[in-house]
Write a protein that holds these residues in place. Sequence first.
Motif, short mmCIF file in Angstrom:
data_model
loop_
_atom_site.label_atom_id
_atom_site.label_comp_id
_atom_site.label_asym_id
_atom_site.label_seq_id
_atom_site.Cartn_x
_atom_site.Cartn_y
_atom_site.Cartn_z
N PRO A 2 -90.79 -102.65 -6.38
CA PRO A 2 -91.40 -103.41 -6.95
C PRO A 2 -92.00 -103.38 -8.94
O PRO A 2 -91.44 -101.54 -7.99
CB PRO A 2 -92.53 -103.03 -6.08
CG PRO A 2 -91.88 -103.15 -5.13
CD PRO A 2 -90.47 -101.99 -5.14
N ASP A 3 -92.93 -103.19 -9.47
CA ASP A 3 -93.30 -102.53 -10.39
C ASP A 3 -93.80 -103.29 -11.14
O ASP A 3 -95.14 -104.05 -10.31
CB ASP A 3 -91.92 -104.00 -11.13
CG ASP A 3 -92.13 -104.88 -11.07
OD1 ASP A 3 -92.97 -105.96 -11.56
OD2 ASP A 3 -91.59 -105.67 -9.91
N SER A 4 -94.33 -102.04 -12.12
CA SER A 4 -95.57 -102.95 -12.75
C SER A 4 -95.74 -104.06 -13.43
O SER A 4 -95.07 -104.06 -14.45
CB SER A 4 -95.62 -101.29 -13.44
OG SER A 4 -96.92 -101.82 -14.50
N ARG A 11 -93.01 -112.35 -14.21
CA ARG A 11 -92.25 -112.70 -13.27
C ARG A 11 -92.34 -114.05 -12.47
O ARG A 11 -93.19 -114.65 -13.07
CB ARG A 11 -93.03 -111.50 -11.98
CG ARG A 11 -93.20 -110.46 -12.89
CD ARG A 11 -94.47 -109.04 -11.83
NE ARG A 11 -95.53 -109.82 -12.25
CZ ARG A 11 -96.59 -109.39 -11.35
NH1 ARG A 11 -96.35 -108.60 -9.65
NH2 ARG A 11 -97.44 -109.71 -11.28
N LEU A 12 -91.09 -113.43 -12.28
CA LEU A 12 -90.20 -115.24 -11.38
C LEU A 12 -90.43 -115.49 -9.77
O LEU A 12 -89.58 -114.24 -9.00
CB LEU A 12 -89.40 -115.87 -11.90
CG LEU A 12 -88.94 -117.06 -11.13
CD1 LEU A 12 -89.46 -118.43 -11.15
CD2 LEU A 12 -87.25 -117.57 -12.09
N ILE A 266 -87.98 -114.10 -19.11
CA ILE A 266 -88.59 -113.75 -17.82
C ILE A 266 -87.90 -112.45 -18.01
O ILE A 266 -86.87 -111.97 -17.61
CB ILE A 266 -88.24 -114.39 -16.74
CG1 ILE A 266 -88.09 -116.18 -16.90
CG2 ILE A 266 -88.22 -113.91 -15.62
CD1 ILE A 266 -87.50 -117.16 -16.27
N ASP A 267 -89.37 -111.26 -16.89
CA ASP A 267 -89.15 -110.01 -17.04
C ASP A 267 -88.46 -109.77 -15.55
O ASP A 267 -87.23 -108.49 -15.45
CB ASP A 267 -90.53 -108.76 -17.55
CG ASP A 267 -90.60 -109.57 -19.27
OD1 ASP A 267 -90.03 -109.04 -20.00
OD2 ASP A 267 -91.72 -109.22 -18.75
N LYS A 268 -88.38 -110.17 -14.45
CA LYS A 268 -89.16 -110.12 -13.80
C LYS A 268 -88.48 -111.07 -12.43
O LYS A 268 -88.74 -111.71 -12.46
CB LYS A 268 -89.70 -109.39 -12.65
CG LYS A 268 -89.60 -107.54 -12.83
CD LYS A 268 -88.53 -106.57 -11.83
CE LYS A 268 -88.13 -105.74 -12.54
NZ LYS A 268 -87.75 -104.23 -11.97
N VAL A 269 -87.42 -111.15 -11.71
CA VAL A 269 -87.16 -111.98 -10.53
C VAL A 269 -87.01 -111.38 -9.76
O VAL A 269 -86.16 -110.89 -8.89
CB VAL A 269 -85.76 -112.80 -11.25
CG1 VAL A 269 -85.61 -114.11 -10.24
CG2 VAL A 269 -85.19 -113.15 -12.42
N ILE A 270 -88.15 -112.15 -8.54
CA ILE A 270 -88.52 -111.27 -7.26
C ILE A 270 -87.47 -113.09 -5.83
O ILE A 270 -88.32 -113.93 -6.16
CB ILE A 270 -89.78 -111.87 -6.61
CG1 ILE A 270 -90.02 -110.57 -8.08
CG2 ILE A 270 -90.00 -110.51 -5.53
CD1 ILE A 270 -91.54 -110.26 -8.19
N GLY A 271 -87.33 -112.07 -5.57
CA GLY A 271 -86.64 -113.02 -4.47
C GLY A 271 -87.15 -113.29 -3.15
O GLY A 271 -87.58 -112.16 -2.71
N VAL A 272 -87.53 -114.54 -2.77
CA VAL A 272 -88.21 -114.49 -1.03
C VAL A 272 -87.02 -114.71 0.13
O VAL A 272 -86.78 -116.03 -0.39
CB VAL A 272 -89.93 -115.27 -1.03
CG1 VAL A 272 -90.29 -114.84 -0.12
CG2 VAL A 272 -90.29 -114.33 -2.45
N ALA A 273 -87.01 -113.61 1.09
CA ALA A 273 -86.68 -114.24 1.90
C ALA A 273 -86.92 -114.11 3.62
O ALA A 273 -87.52 -113.24 3.26
CB ALA A 273 -85.12 -113.72 1.88
N LYS A 274 -86.73 -114.70 4.32
CA LYS A 274 -87.27 -114.67 5.81
C LYS A 274 -86.76 -114.00 7.04
O LYS A 274 -85.05 -114.02 6.21
CB LYS A 274 -87.29 -115.90 6.25
CG LYS A 274 -88.19 -116.56 7.04
CD LYS A 274 -88.34 -118.06 7.24
CE LYS A 274 -89.68 -118.72 7.14
NZ LYS A 274 -89.43 -119.90 7.50
#
Length: 434
Positions: A2-4, A11-12, A266-274
């Motif tokens: 995680p990032d500032s 962020r996406l 887009i600077d950061k890509v965050i994937g959500v996974a269960k």
Amino acid sequence: MPDSRKTYPVRLILGMQWGDEGKGKIVDLLGEGTQIVARYQGGHNAGHTVRFDDETFILHLIPTGILRSGTLCLIGNGVVIDPDALLGEMQVLEKRNVRVEGRVKISRYAHFILPYHVILEKCLEERGESGRIGTTGRGIGPAYADKIYRLGIRVEDVLDEDRLKHKVDRAVLEHNHLLSSAYGAEEVAAAEVLDSLLRFRDRFRDSIVDVSGYLHRACREGKSILIEGAQGTLLDVDFGTYPFVTSSHTIIGGASSGLGLPIRKIDKVIGVAKAYTTRVGNGPFPTELTDDMGDFLRKAGSEFGATTGRPRRCGWFDAVVVSFAIKINDVDYIALTKLDVLDDLDEIKICTGYTVGDEVIGDWTETCAYWEDVKPVYETMPGWKQSLAGISSFEELPEAARNYIGRLEELCGVPMGIISVGSGREETIMRGDL
Ligand code: IMP
């Protein structure tokens, strides 16, 4: 990790599986202090659940940022809007004392979902028999199809009543012809369609904007922007399990075309996974469990659709699927959700590849030709057999849980930067500097 927000203003957040990964909670969490939250695709087929202060909110069309005061919510051109659904959702939020006035802006290029889309979808699904997609029944596919047919009605059309009437008449004529002659289905009255669009205009006239221009200005001013995906990568209309997909681009490219924002912003890509896998509707799902274990996950994880209430199909974590989603979206880190659902298990399985006959496949793209025939190859890990409730740091997690996460990181090749161990905002482990 995680990032500032200061370092990474845009962020996406998007789904790594077949939707319902828990994106709502992650957008809500990272949305704290964010100035803009924007949706880029889908419609009210989505159901983003957020829980805090003993309250539960389910958002379908309005970006999750609406629950953080001071955040502006943008609905991009890639979204399809049912005017009555949007009005209804605004009213529900207002009744629950969420201030919405002036906080939602809608792209002038977004398209409407209208009653004939819903009827047409019903006809298509009823005639589909074995090929039935199992859609949410919200008219999503036909609305996107009209956009491509160049028969769609766009948000900006409501600003000119004469032009709107002309367009509605033409669209209703075309659809009624199809509905009655091909399907023997009920016809739609143009006057009702027009009325609903005029109600939309009366409420949202001042909210219709050039979302792309808005975002470009915001980027120049260094504002923080969170882009919120709906559904998941495996439901993308091109890269998902076609034809068992939704009708929009859920992947990173959809964020650019669905908002008019260059992808390089887009600077950061965050994937959500269960921590396991679920899917609603029909279509391939290699790690699906149709036995007691599947029932256990459904019950323990309350796996029932937030939009339709349908029971979700459940199965083990599929590292092949998630690795593919990471690759196609260039994901920086994963937010792993619902780890606590696995608390009581003796053993937990992870799918590391598939077999088709004698062949072993480790890459999702190669499986497309064999979806019906692939058999998952599993690795088994010991469970932790204790509650994760109240745990707020990675170090406090039981060793078996840390090992499970560590193995997922090895297989997927990116860090699990956020770990969710419950539905509340505070039931979250943030790793690294937020
Ligand atoms: P549609 O988006 O209603 O056309 O449905 C197409 C497929 O996507 C079906 O399998 C739906 O169950 C699935 N789907 C659509 N929206 C969601 C969602 O928000 N979560 C999970 N699955 C979804």
